[in-house]
Structure formats: C-alpha cells, structure tokens
Design a protein around this motif. Sequence first.
Motif, PDB file in Angstrom:
ATOM      1  N   LEU A   1     -13.374   8.964   9.067  1.00 14.85           N
ATOM      2  CA  LEU A   1     -12.506   9.014   7.832  1.00 14.85           C
ATOM      3  C   LEU A   1     -11.252   8.236   8.111  1.00 14.85           C
ATOM      4  CD1 LEU A   1     -12.591  11.041   5.348  1.00 14.85           C
ATOM      5  CD2 LEU A   1     -10.814  12.126   6.777  1.00 14.85           C
ATOM      6  N   LYS A   2     -10.575   7.507   7.423  1.00 13.25           N
ATOM      7  CA  LYS A   2      -9.532   6.930   7.320  1.00 13.25           C
ATOM      8  C   LYS A   2      -8.275   7.671   6.777  1.00 13.25           C
ATOM      9  CE  LYS A   2     -11.293   3.624   4.849  1.00 13.25           C
ATOM     10  NZ  LYS A   2     -11.374   2.174   3.977  1.00 13.25           N
ATOM     11  N   MET A   3      -7.305   7.889   7.802  1.00 12.60           N
ATOM     12  CA  MET A   3      -6.575   9.109   7.373  1.00 12.60           C
ATOM     13  C   MET A   3      -5.073   8.588   7.870  1.00 12.60           C
ATOM     14  SD  MET A   3      -6.033  13.120   8.113  1.00 12.60           S
ATOM     15  CE  MET A   3      -4.994  13.999   7.568  1.00 12.60           C
TER      16      MET A   3
ATOM     17  N   GLY B   1      -2.026  12.548  15.123  1.00  7.98           N
ATOM     18  CA  GLY B   1      -2.988  11.307  14.651  1.00  7.98           C
ATOM     19  C   GLY B   1      -3.671  11.303  15.941  1.00  7.98           C
ATOM     20  N   GLU B   2      -3.430  11.518  17.233  1.00  2.00           N
ATOM     21  CA  GLU B   2      -4.108  11.697  18.549  1.00  2.00           C
ATOM     22  C   GLU B   2      -5.225  12.628  18.372  1.00  2.00           C
ATOM     23  OE1 GLU B   2      -1.771  11.235  22.002  1.00  2.00           O
ATOM     24  OE2 GLU B   2      -0.522   9.906  20.999  1.00  2.00           O
ATOM     25  N   VAL B   3      -4.660  13.867  17.844  1.00  2.00           N
ATOM     26  CA  VAL B   3      -5.920  15.058  17.756  1.00  2.00           C
ATOM     27  C   VAL B   3      -6.856  14.639  17.139  1.00  2.00           C
ATOM     28  CG1 VAL B   3      -5.880  17.320  17.092  1.00  2.00           C
ATOM     29  CG2 VAL B   3      -4.007  16.582  18.599  1.00  2.00           C
ATOM     30  N   PHE B   4      -6.350  14.354  15.752  1.00  2.00           N
ATOM     31  CA  PHE B   4      -7.466  13.769  14.838  1.00  2.00           C
ATOM     32  C   PHE B   4      -8.529  12.818  15.203  1.00  2.00           C
ATOM     33  CE2 PHE B   4      -5.381  16.368  11.626  1.00  2.00           C
ATOM     34  CZ  PHE B   4      -6.450  16.544  10.814  1.00  2.00           C
ATOM     35  N   ALA B   5      -7.878  11.803  16.060  1.00  2.00           N
ATOM     36  CA  ALA B   5      -8.797  10.679  16.664  1.00  2.00           C
ATOM     37  C   ALA B   5      -9.674  11.218  17.480  1.00  2.00           C
ATOM     38  CB  ALA B   5      -7.835   9.859  17.276  1.00  2.00           C
TER      39      ALA B   5
ATOM     40  N   PRO C   1      -6.979   7.447  12.514  1.00  2.00           N
ATOM     41  CA  PRO C   1      -5.556   7.444  12.016  1.00  2.00           C
ATOM     42  C   PRO C   1      -4.701   6.221  11.710  1.00  2.00           C
ATOM     43  CG  PRO C   1      -5.760   8.059  14.296  1.00  2.00           C
ATOM     44  CD  PRO C   1      -6.949   7.569  13.906  1.00  2.00           C
ATOM     45  N   THR C   2      -3.936   6.189  10.952  1.00  2.00           N
ATOM     46  CA  THR C   2      -3.012   5.135  10.665  1.00  2.00           C
ATOM     47  C   THR C   2      -1.777   5.569  10.441  1.00  2.00           C
ATOM     48  OG1 THR C   2      -3.004   2.983   9.493  1.00  2.00           O
ATOM     49  CG2 THR C   2      -3.903   4.947   8.087  1.00  2.00           C
ATOM     50  N   ASN C   3      -0.587   4.647  10.531  1.00  2.00           N
ATOM     51  CA  ASN C   3       0.461   5.166   9.861  1.00  2.00           C
ATOM     52  C   ASN C   3       0.905   4.039   8.914  1.00  2.00           C
ATOM     53  OD1 ASN C   3       2.960   6.288   9.936  1.00  2.00           O
ATOM     54  ND2 ASN C   3       3.653   5.421  11.872  1.00  2.00           N
ATOM     55  N   ILE C   4       1.263   4.709   7.776  1.00  2.00           N
ATOM     56  CA  ILE C   4       1.876   3.949   6.685  1.00  2.00           C
ATOM     57  C   ILE C   4       3.149   4.566   6.176  1.00  2.00           C
ATOM     58  CG2 ILE C   4       1.162   3.233   3.951  1.00  2.00           C
ATOM     59  CD1 ILE C   4      -1.731   3.822   5.036  1.00  2.00           C
ATOM     60  N   ALA C   5       4.117   3.605   5.589  1.00  2.00           N
ATOM     61  CA  ALA C   5       5.184   3.847   5.282  1.00  2.00           C
ATOM     62  C   ALA C   5       5.356   5.001   4.003  1.00  2.00           C
ATOM     63  CB  ALA C   5       6.160   2.705   4.934  1.00  2.00           C
ATOM     64  N   PRO C   6       6.192   5.969   3.788  1.00  2.00           N
ATOM     65  CA  PRO C   6       5.907   6.888   2.864  1.00  2.00           C
ATOM     66  C   PRO C   6       6.058   6.295   1.432  1.00  2.00           C
ATOM     67  CG  PRO C   6       7.820   7.465   4.431  1.00  2.00           C
ATOM     68  CD  PRO C   6       7.160   6.199   4.698  1.00  2.00           C
ATOM     69  N   GLY C   7       6.606   5.246   1.122  1.00  2.00           N
ATOM     70  CA  GLY C   7       6.602   4.604  -0.017  1.00  2.00           C
ATOM     71  C   GLY C   7       5.167   3.699  -0.551  1.00  2.00           C
ATOM     72  N   GLU C   8       4.339   3.647   0.392  1.00  2.00           N
ATOM     73  CA  GLU C   8       3.168   3.263   0.027  1.00  2.00           C
ATOM     74  C   GLU C   8       2.057   4.322   0.252  1.00  2.00           C
ATOM     75  OE1 GLU C   8       2.992   0.448   3.112  1.00  2.00           O
ATOM     76  OE2 GLU C   8       4.969  -0.708   2.753  1.00  2.00           O
ATOM     77  N   LEU C   9       2.119   5.352   0.382  1.00  2.00           N
ATOM     78  CA  LEU C   9       1.200   6.228   0.503  1.00  2.00           C
ATOM     79  C   LEU C   9       0.362   6.514  -0.736  1.00  2.00           C
ATOM     80  CD1 LEU C   9       3.178   9.052   2.609  1.00  2.00           C
ATOM     81  CD2 LEU C   9       1.603   7.512   3.338  1.00  2.00           C
TER      82      LEU C   9
ATOM     83  N   VAL D   1      -4.530  11.744   3.103  1.00  2.00           N
ATOM     84  CA  VAL D   1      -3.033  11.468   3.595  1.00  2.00           C
ATOM     85  C   VAL D   1      -2.548  12.752   3.976  1.00  2.00           C
ATOM     86  CG1 VAL D   1      -2.283  11.607   1.588  1.00  2.00           C
ATOM     87  CG2 VAL D   1      -0.958  10.587   2.894  1.00  2.00           C
ATOM     88  N   GLU D   2      -1.924  12.824   5.099  1.00  2.00           N
ATOM     89  CA  GLU D   2      -1.070  13.974   5.459  1.00  2.00           C
ATOM     90  C   GLU D   2       0.480  13.459   5.274  1.00  2.00           C
ATOM     91  OE1 GLU D   2       2.023  15.893   7.891  1.00  2.00           O
ATOM     92  OE2 GLU D   2       1.077  13.882   8.384  1.00  2.00           O
ATOM     93  N   TRP D   3       1.125  14.383   4.668  1.00  2.00           N
ATOM     94  CA  TRP D   3       2.500  13.910   4.520  1.00  2.00           C
ATOM     95  C   TRP D   3       3.406  15.158   4.766  1.00  2.00           C
ATOM     96  CZ3 TRP D   3       5.968  10.971   5.027  1.00  2.00           C
ATOM     97  CH2 TRP D   3       7.447  11.131   4.422  1.00  2.00           C
ATOM     98  N   VAL D   4       3.994  15.949   4.117  1.00  2.00           N
ATOM     99  CA  VAL D   4       4.679  17.261   4.050  1.00  2.00           C
ATOM    100  C   VAL D   4       4.025  18.337   3.749  1.00  2.00           C
ATOM    101  CG1 VAL D   4       7.116  18.069   4.326  1.00  2.00           C
ATOM    102  CG2 VAL D   4       6.747  15.567   4.064  1.00  2.00           C
TER     103      VAL D   4
END
Length: 232
Positions: free
Chosen positions: A171-173, A180-184, A190-198, A210-213
């Motif tokens: 799963l790409k999340m 993220g390390e736990v999910f890996a 896991p990937t890191n994407i800027a908030p404005g691009e989610l 996607v995990e946000w808040v």
Amino acid sequence: MKIRSVLSAAVLAVATTFASSQALAQDTFTLRLAETWGPNFPIFGDTTKRFAETVEKMSDGRLKVRIDSANKHKAPLGVFDMVKAGQYDMGHSASYYWKGKVPETLFFTSMPFGMNAMEQYAWFYHGGGMELMQEVYEPHNMLSFPGGNTGVQMGGWFRKEINSLEDLQGLKMRIPGFAGEVFAEVGVNPTNIAPGELYTALERNTIDAVEWVGPALDLRLGFQQIADYYYT
C-alpha cells in the motif's frame, strides 16, 4: 543567534527608554517566518497569524513577523534547513518532517502511542522536556518552542477497506515520521508529501491512503470525496 540579537535589542530599547525614547520608538524590527502550510491554511495557518499579531501588539508595533507560506518559499518540507541556513529567522512546521536529519526531534511532536496534548505540555514545562529539546537543537544553532498541538491524530483515509495485515502489503501511503516506520514494518510503502499536495496525490492514485490530522482538518481538505474508509 540573529533571533537572540533582535529580541535583545527590543528588550534593551524598553530598558533605556528614559534616555532616548523618541529615537528608539521609531526603530522597528522584522523577523521572517517560513511555514510548511499554504496561505490561509485552516487552523495551522491561524496559529502563525495570531502569533504575528500578538508579537506586534506586545511590542507596540516595533517587532513584526513576516510570514512566508509554502507557495512563497516553495519548500514546505525544508523549513528546518532554511532556518538553520539563516534564510529565515524562524519556522512553523512539525519536526517529523526532518527525522532523517535529526531523529531525536521526533519526541517533540506527535508520536504513535505517545503522550496526549496535556501530557506533552506537562512534560515540556514541568518535566524537563524543554531542556531536552533545546539540547537537541543547540548543535544546529536553533531554539525550539511548542507552537500548537493537534492532539491525537487519526489513522488515515484509505481507498480500499482494510481487514487484515495482508491488505496493507504494498500500500502506498502518505504517513511521515516514526509512524511511517511502523507502517513500513507491516508492508506499507510510506511516503512524505507536502500538505498542499495531498488531495491531488490521492485523487490521481499517486498514493492509496493518506494520514493527515483529524476530522476538523481532514474534511476541509476533502479526502472523504475520494477515500471511503477512515480509520482511527
């Protein structure tokens, strides 16, 4: 060091008003703040605006904070580097965005199975947390202070239903930090994407989840329009 010198100048001005009040009253100082969030970003962006308003009010207009949002500096995940390099005097972000550079800073933001907001602030101000945080940031010639707290965050939005660990395989999340390390460890990419691009990343299938808040912010970004499953 620049932040210290500016703040010291403001304090000195108050202390020596009797000597040259008229001249000093004309001096103003501007601190530049870079934030990870976009302009008018709900809640997080409100925090920096209120901070800037409070600073200006408490200094009688002599100390101002100029806020540059992500659309201005173009580096939403690079706030730590920009402040360290002196491009900005301060930043508003989350330290899990630079866990690859200084992993110890993870403990000063949200952690899976960690403290809730009240517990964390009690630790900061009454349990030695602030001292530990300054010890971690000092080698980088930086100071860090709590700048808001989201409290416990949700598990994320998923395009498909999750019933077992097998459903997480490959799963790409978007999920940063220690989470993220736990999910890996259970098979997620896991990937890191800027908030404005989610939203765009989820809509275009760049990511599967996607995990946000939490609801207050997530619903404003519209994730529920794309992903049918929301887990805590």
